[in-house]
Design a protein around this motif. Sequence first.
Motif, PDB file in Angstrom:
ATOM      1  N   ASN A   1       0.863  -1.155   0.015  1.00  0.00           N
ATOM      2  CA  ASN A   1       0.203   0.111  -0.141  1.00  0.00           C
ATOM      3  C   ASN A   1       1.119   1.214  -0.098  1.00  0.00           C
ATOM      4  O   ASN A   1       1.823   1.478   0.511  1.00  0.00           O
ATOM      5  CB  ASN A   1      -1.049  -0.106   1.192  1.00  0.00           C
ATOM      6  CG  ASN A   1      -1.759   1.187   1.233  1.00  0.00           C
ATOM      7  OD1 ASN A   1      -1.375   2.185   1.873  1.00  0.00           O
ATOM      8  ND2 ASN A   1      -2.938   0.923   0.944  1.00  0.00           N
TER       9      ASN A   1
ATOM     10  N   ASN B   1       0.208   4.235   0.989  1.00  0.00           N
ATOM     11  CA  ASN B   1       0.211   4.722   2.314  1.00  0.00           C
ATOM     12  C   ASN B   1       1.324   4.302   3.194  1.00  0.00           C
ATOM     13  O   ASN B   1       1.898   5.206   4.078  1.00  0.00           O
ATOM     14  CB  ASN B   1      -0.973   5.034   3.029  1.00  0.00           C
ATOM     15  CG  ASN B   1      -1.928   5.925   1.909  1.00  0.00           C
ATOM     16  OD1 ASN B   1      -1.313   6.865   1.271  1.00  0.00           O
ATOM     17  ND2 ASN B   1      -3.217   5.731   2.295  1.00  0.00           N
ATOM     18  N   THR B   2       1.300   2.806   3.344  1.00  0.00           N
ATOM     19  CA  THR B   2       2.323   2.148   4.161  1.00  0.00           C
ATOM     20  C   THR B   2       3.597   2.439   3.797  1.00  0.00           C
ATOM     21  O   THR B   2       4.626   2.996   4.648  1.00  0.00           O
ATOM     22  CB  THR B   2       2.014   0.833   4.047  1.00  0.00           C
ATOM     23  OG1 THR B   2       0.695   0.384   4.520  1.00  0.00           O
ATOM     24  CG2 THR B   2       2.893  -0.153   4.894  1.00  0.00           C
TER      25      THR B   2
ATOM     26  N   ASP C   1       2.576  -4.293   5.676  1.00  0.00           N
ATOM     27  CA  ASP C   1       1.468  -3.577   5.812  1.00  0.00           C
ATOM     28  C   ASP C   1       1.364  -3.204   7.558  1.00  0.00           C
ATOM     29  O   ASP C   1       0.771  -2.467   7.824  1.00  0.00           O
ATOM     30  CB  ASP C   1       0.143  -3.981   5.268  1.00  0.00           C
ATOM     31  CG  ASP C   1       0.245  -3.771   3.788  1.00  0.00           C
ATOM     32  OD1 ASP C   1       0.875  -2.589   3.314  1.00  0.00           O
ATOM     33  OD2 ASP C   1      -0.133  -4.331   2.921  1.00  0.00           O
TER      34      ASP C   1
END
Length: 228
Positions: A6, A8-9, A188
């Motif tokens: 991800n 954002n991760t 994650d």
Amino acid sequence: MYKTINANTLEALTKIDTPSICNAIEGFDVRPRTEGFMSADIRSQLPSLPAVAGYAVTAMISAKSPHGPQASRDDWWDFIMSVPAPRFVVIQDIDDPAFGAYWGENNSNIHKALGCVGVATNGTVRDLDEVRPLGFQLFSPNVAPSHGYVHLVDVGKPVTVGGLTVHPGDLMHGDKHGVTSIPFEIADELPAMVKTIADYEALNIELCQSDNFSLEKLKELAKATRPY
């Protein structure tokens, strides 16, 4: 097809220092604690720069002679663009000892434009003052003034730098403390584990800095379950 995590991760990982990343990986017990990171000689030559994270793009170089196998720069650049961004360059110098710097101001600008955030190599780097403003991380054992006959030998294959074998597309993280790989299966979950460990360690630090510190309290606190 390369794995990714991800976005954002991935961004969150750049806000975390590498020792905290390593601690968090240990918390999942997915690999031996003696594996997964580069040896201490692979260090940031620009330690004031923040942490970087990205997917590995790999190559081998040599600088001893203008002769021998050579890979095309066009093939190298094409390979880089085949790996998801952001990209983390990992270069194995096959010379022993390494002496010719493949990496300096020119290559840092080129590779930053190609979506790379830094390079880790067992070879040498140079042009530190010129590279620092770019925010491009340089991880290596040494610096050198000359590039000699440096050239690409092979691209897009597994390489070994600082005792760590890196495959194209591996998830990498580095800062002033060094470089580590991150297993995809736990990536994650790492930010949450980092917070769990930080909260645990904060209790110890708070006690040790308190006017109410005592050995008995330290022993009692040490009985708490360690998250890593």
